[in-house]
Design a protein around this motif. Structure first.
Motif, PDB file in Angstrom:
ATOM      1  N   ALA A 260       0.798  -1.220   0.000  1.00  0.00           N
ATOM      2  CA  ALA A 260       0.000   0.000   0.000  1.00  0.00           C
ATOM      3  C   ALA A 260       0.830   1.268   0.000  1.00  0.00           C
ATOM      4  O   ALA A 260       0.282   2.368   0.009  1.00  0.00           O
ATOM      5  N   ALA A 261       2.151   1.146   0.010  1.00  0.00           N
ATOM      6  CA  ALA A 261       3.008   2.332   0.018  1.00  0.00           C
ATOM      7  C   ALA A 261       2.902   3.067  -1.310  1.00  0.00           C
ATOM      8  O   ALA A 261       2.605   2.479  -2.350  1.00  0.00           O
ATOM      9  N   ALA A 262       3.181   4.394  -1.260  1.00  0.00           N
ATOM     10  CA  ALA A 262       3.173   5.235  -2.460  1.00  0.00           C
ATOM     11  C   ALA A 262       1.846   5.134  -3.202  1.00  0.00           C
ATOM     12  O   ALA A 262       1.802   4.879  -4.413  1.00  0.00           O
ATOM     13  N   ALA A 263       0.776   5.329  -2.487  1.00  0.00           N
ATOM     14  CA  ALA A 263      -0.566   5.230  -3.084  1.00  0.00           C
ATOM     15  C   ALA A 263      -0.737   6.264  -4.196  1.00  0.00           C
ATOM     16  O   ALA A 263      -0.250   7.394  -4.080  1.00  0.00           O
ATOM     17  N   PRO A 264      -1.436   5.906  -5.260  1.00  0.00           N
ATOM     18  CA  PRO A 264      -1.602   6.827  -6.391  1.00  0.00           C
ATOM     19  C   PRO A 264      -2.708   7.856  -6.178  1.00  0.00           C
ATOM     20  O   PRO A 264      -2.931   8.700  -7.042  1.00  0.00           O
ATOM     21  N   VAL A 265      -3.413   7.789  -5.083  1.00  0.00           N
ATOM     22  CA  VAL A 265      -4.472   8.756  -4.783  1.00  0.00           C
ATOM     23  C   VAL A 265      -4.214   9.349  -3.406  1.00  0.00           C
ATOM     24  O   VAL A 265      -3.507   8.757  -2.578  1.00  0.00           O
ATOM     25  N   GLU A 266      -4.777  10.517  -3.163  1.00  0.00           N
ATOM     26  CA  GLU A 266      -4.633  11.129  -1.844  1.00  0.00           C
ATOM     27  C   GLU A 266      -5.356  10.280  -0.812  1.00  0.00           C
ATOM     28  O   GLU A 266      -6.508   9.898  -0.994  1.00  0.00           O
ATOM     29  N   MET A 267      -4.678   9.989   0.280  1.00  0.00           N
ATOM     30  CA  MET A 267      -5.228   9.140   1.331  1.00  0.00           C
ATOM     31  C   MET A 267      -5.330   9.940   2.627  1.00  0.00           C
ATOM     32  O   MET A 267      -4.461  10.757   2.936  1.00  0.00           O
ATOM     33  N   ALA A 268      -6.357   9.685   3.379  1.00  0.00           N
ATOM     34  CA  ALA A 268      -6.437  10.239   4.727  1.00  0.00           C
ATOM     35  C   ALA A 268      -5.384   9.560   5.592  1.00  0.00           C
ATOM     36  O   ALA A 268      -5.139   8.361   5.466  1.00  0.00           O
ATOM     37  N   SER A 269      -4.764  10.348   6.450  1.00  0.00           N
ATOM     38  CA  SER A 269      -3.855   9.742   7.421  1.00  0.00           C
ATOM     39  C   SER A 269      -4.686   9.011   8.474  1.00  0.00           C
ATOM     40  O   SER A 269      -5.903   9.210   8.592  1.00  0.00           O
ATOM     41  N   PHE A 270      -4.011   8.169   9.249  1.00  0.00           N
ATOM     42  CA  PHE A 270      -4.718   7.456  10.316  1.00  0.00           C
ATOM     43  C   PHE A 270      -5.320   8.454  11.307  1.00  0.00           C
ATOM     44  O   PHE A 270      -6.462   8.307  11.753  1.00  0.00           O
ATOM     45  N   ARG A 271      -4.565   9.512  11.612  1.00  0.00           N
ATOM     46  CA  ARG A 271      -5.087  10.531  12.534  1.00  0.00           C
ATOM     47  C   ARG A 271      -6.271  11.269  11.918  1.00  0.00           C
ATOM     48  O   ARG A 271      -7.287  11.481  12.587  1.00  0.00           O
ATOM     49  N   ASP A 272      -6.155  11.655  10.660  1.00  0.00           N
ATOM     50  CA  ASP A 272      -7.259  12.350   9.988  1.00  0.00           C
ATOM     51  C   ASP A 272      -8.502  11.476   9.948  1.00  0.00           C
ATOM     52  O   ASP A 272      -9.623  11.929  10.196  1.00  0.00           O
ATOM     53  N   TYR A 273      -8.302  10.211   9.637  1.00  0.00           N
ATOM     54  CA  TYR A 273      -9.419   9.273   9.603  1.00  0.00           C
ATOM     55  C   TYR A 273     -10.130   9.224  10.949  1.00  0.00           C
ATOM     56  O   TYR A 273     -11.365   9.325  11.036  1.00  0.00           O
ATOM     57  N   ASN A 274      -9.368   9.093  12.019  1.00  0.00           N
ATOM     58  CA  ASN A 274      -9.975   8.980  13.339  1.00  0.00           C
ATOM     59  C   ASN A 274     -10.603  10.288  13.798  1.00  0.00           C
ATOM     60  O   ASN A 274     -11.638  10.279  14.486  1.00  0.00           O
ATOM     61  N   GLU A 275     -10.016  11.406  13.413  1.00  0.00           N
ATOM     62  CA  GLU A 275     -10.651  12.689  13.715  1.00  0.00           C
ATOM     63  C   GLU A 275     -11.983  12.817  12.970  1.00  0.00           C
ATOM     64  O   GLU A 275     -12.972  13.297  13.513  1.00  0.00           O
ATOM     65  N   THR A 276     -11.993  12.373  11.725  1.00  0.00           N
ATOM     66  CA  THR A 276     -13.206  12.466  10.916  1.00  0.00           C
ATOM     67  C   THR A 276     -14.358  11.690  11.540  1.00  0.00           C
ATOM     68  O   THR A 276     -15.511  12.148  11.536  1.00  0.00           O
ATOM     69  N   ILE A 277     -14.076  10.521  12.079  1.00  0.00           N
ATOM     70  CA  ILE A 277     -15.145   9.690  12.631  1.00  0.00           C
ATOM     71  C   ILE A 277     -15.355   9.912  14.128  1.00  0.00           C
ATOM     72  O   ILE A 277     -16.062   9.141  14.785  1.00  0.00           O
ATOM     73  N   GLY A 278     -14.744  10.972  14.677  1.00  0.00           N
ATOM     74  CA  GLY A 278     -15.106  11.418  16.020  1.00  0.00           C
ATOM     75  C   GLY A 278     -14.401  10.742  17.162  1.00  0.00           C
ATOM     76  O   GLY A 278     -14.908  10.764  18.299  1.00  0.00           O
ATOM     77  N   LEU A 279     -13.223  10.183  16.936  1.00  0.00           N
ATOM     78  CA  LEU A 279     -12.554   9.478  18.026  1.00  0.00           C
ATOM     79  C   LEU A 279     -12.129  10.422  19.143  1.00  0.00           C
ATOM     80  O   LEU A 279     -12.185  10.063  20.327  1.00  0.00           O
ATOM     81  N   SER A 280     -11.697  11.636  18.800  1.00  0.00           N
ATOM     82  CA  SER A 280     -11.319  12.592  19.844  1.00  0.00           C
ATOM     83  C   SER A 280     -12.505  12.941  20.733  1.00  0.00           C
ATOM     84  O   SER A 280     -12.373  13.062  21.961  1.00  0.00           O
ATOM     85  N   GLU A 281     -13.665  13.093  20.125  1.00  0.00           N
ATOM     86  CA  GLU A 281     -14.876  13.381  20.896  1.00  0.00           C
ATOM     87  C   GLU A 281     -15.199  12.230  21.836  1.00  0.00           C
ATOM     88  O   GLU A 281     -15.576  12.438  23.002  1.00  0.00           O
ATOM     89  N   ILE A 282     -15.042  10.999  21.358  1.00  0.00           N
ATOM     90  CA  ILE A 282     -15.296   9.836  22.201  1.00  0.00           C
ATOM     91  C   ILE A 282     -14.307   9.797  23.357  1.00  0.00           C
ATOM     92  O   ILE A 282     -14.681   9.546  24.518  1.00  0.00           O
ATOM     93  N   ALA A 283     -13.038  10.079  23.062  1.00  0.00           N
ATOM     94  CA  ALA A 283     -12.021  10.076  24.114  1.00  0.00           C
ATOM     95  C   ALA A 283     -12.319  11.130  25.170  1.00  0.00           C
ATOM     96  O   ALA A 283     -12.183  10.881  26.379  1.00  0.00           O
ATOM     97  N   ALA A 284     -12.741  12.319  24.720  1.00  0.00           N
ATOM     98  CA  ALA A 284     -13.078  13.382  25.671  1.00  0.00           C
ATOM     99  C   ALA A 284     -14.269  12.987  26.528  1.00  0.00           C
ATOM    100  O   ALA A 284     -14.314  13.273  27.741  1.00  0.00           O
ATOM    101  N   PHE A 285     -15.240  12.336  25.937  1.00  0.00           N
ATOM    102  CA  PHE A 285     -16.417  11.898  26.687  1.00  0.00           C
ATOM    103  C   PHE A 285     -16.028  10.850  27.731  1.00  0.00           C
ATOM    104  O   PHE A 285     -16.511  10.872  28.875  1.00  0.00           O
ATOM    105  N   GLU A 286     -15.160   9.945  27.328  1.00  0.00           N
ATOM    106  CA  GLU A 286     -14.689   8.947  28.288  1.00  0.00           C
ATOM    107  C   GLU A 286     -13.950   9.608  29.449  1.00  0.00           C
ATOM    108  O   GLU A 286     -14.160   9.248  30.616  1.00  0.00           O
ATOM    109  N   ASP A 287     -13.087  10.562  29.151  1.00  0.00           N
ATOM    110  CA  ASP A 287     -12.355  11.254  30.207  1.00  0.00           C
ATOM    111  C   ASP A 287     -13.303  11.957  31.169  1.00  0.00           C
ATOM    112  O   ASP A 287     -13.079  11.969  32.388  1.00  0.00           O
ATOM    113  N   ALA A 288     -14.356  12.559  30.620  1.00  0.00           N
ATOM    114  CA  ALA A 288     -15.288  13.321  31.449  1.00  0.00           C
ATOM    115  C   ALA A 288     -16.199  12.435  32.286  1.00  0.00           C
ATOM    116  O   ALA A 288     -16.828  12.922  33.237  1.00  0.00           O
ATOM    117  N   HIS A 289     -16.267  11.159  31.949  1.00  0.00           N
ATOM    118  CA  HIS A 289     -17.226  10.293  32.632  1.00  0.00           C
ATOM    119  C   HIS A 289     -16.572   9.089  33.292  1.00  0.00           C
ATOM    120  O   HIS A 289     -17.199   8.040  33.485  1.00  0.00           O
TER     121      HIS A 289
END
Length: 299
Positions: A260-289
């Motif tokens: 999968a290296a040197a992909a011919p199309v623009e790819m989301a990074s692993f961090r971008d992917y997880n930000e897109t699907i709300g992982l930071s929000e889930i982590a913050a909710f877990e911390d708060a609760h």
């Protein structure tokens, strides 16, 4: 967003005198991306839903319950944006329409779109369509209007009659559906700027424009659409049309290059992917609760 609030928000947008853009989506991820891109509304495309959920063409294969389930997931992911949902033919007669409206209301949509094709229906820009008698469709529109629990739910009446009965007959049908109580009129697949303008002159209610990529309807910008009376511009397949070649390209690259290296199309990074699907929000909710540190989401 509750159905009542969503419908009221959509009605307020339609009253602003411009053509509101509603990109088409087939799933919750696409709806989340639409919200993150700053749009004001989301359109659940039946054609795209059939493609994503079944991997098949839109020829009336999806049931009402499958469409409602998809609509509910899109509403949940849309970040509070009003969702306009395709409801095909209403899935039967007036009593079926009553159940359809109530199920879509429970899903939280702001609007549902019903059409006058016979069942099984097909994508509005495909050939081989047939339409039910105009009075039959008008009865379904009345049933939809009378079945709303919340009067803010927007009922969109679509006619596919241009390809079957001609342009003037389609306008007459749409007029009948407006008289039956439709909030928005959608004349599918006009073939020229002249026909688009004639639709605008005929009706004094909000109109819907379908920016299909089929080539049957002229591509036109939203400022010009607004001057003709169009208040809603839906872009039903653009997101999935963009995804297909990108998916093909990365699959061919993995198959042919051995990795999968040197992909011919623009790819989301692993961090971008997880930000897109709300992982930071889930982590913050877990911390708060009080989630134990060893169980918290990390990336």
């Amino acid at each position: 967003m509750s159905a009542g609030f969503a419908g009221a928000r959509l009605r307020a947008l339609l009253a602003e005198g411009r053509a509101v853009a509603a990109p088409g989506v087939a799933d919750a991820l696409a709806a989340r991306l639409v919200a993150q891109a700053g749009f004001e509304a989301v359109y659940m495309s039946g054609d795209s839903t059939s493609a994503v959920r079944l991997g098949m063409a839109d020829v009336g294969l999806l049931t009402m319950s499958e469409m409602v389930d998809n609509a509910a997931r899109i509403v949940d992911a849309a970040g509070g944006l009003p969702v306009i949902a395709d409801a095909d033919t209403g899935y039967g007669g007036p009593v079926n329409m009553r159940r359809t409206v109530r199920e879509y209301e429970r899903a939280g949509v702001a609007a549902l779109q019903i059409e006058d094709q016979v069942s099984p229906k097909r994508c509005g820009h495909l050939g081989g369509k047939a339409v039910v008698p105009a009075e039959e469709m008008a009865g379904k529109v009345r049933a939809a209007v009378d079945s709303r629990h919340d009067p803010n739910l927007v009922i969109i009446a679509r006619t596919d009659a241009i390809a079957v009965e001609g342009f003037e007959a389609a306008l007459d049908r749409a007029e009948l559906y407006r008289q039956a109580g439709a909030d928005v009129i959608f004349v599918e697949a006009p073939r020229s700027l002249e026909e688009l303008a004639a639709i605008g002159r005929r009706f004094d209610c909000p109109l819907q424009y379908n920016a299909s990529a089929s080539g049957r309807t002229p591509a036109i910008g939203r400022p010009e659409l607004a001057t003709m009376g169009y208040r809603l511009a839906v872009y039903p397949g653009q997101t999935i049309f963009a995804a297909i070649p990108a998916i093909r390209a990365i699959l061919a690259h993995i198959r042919d290059s051995g990795g999968a290296a040197a992909a011919p199309v623009e790819m989301a990074s692993f961090r971008d992917y997880n930000e897109t699907i709300g992982l930071s929000e889930i982590a913050a909710f877990e911390d708060a609760h009080g989630t134990p540190a060893t169980r918290r989401v990390q990336f």
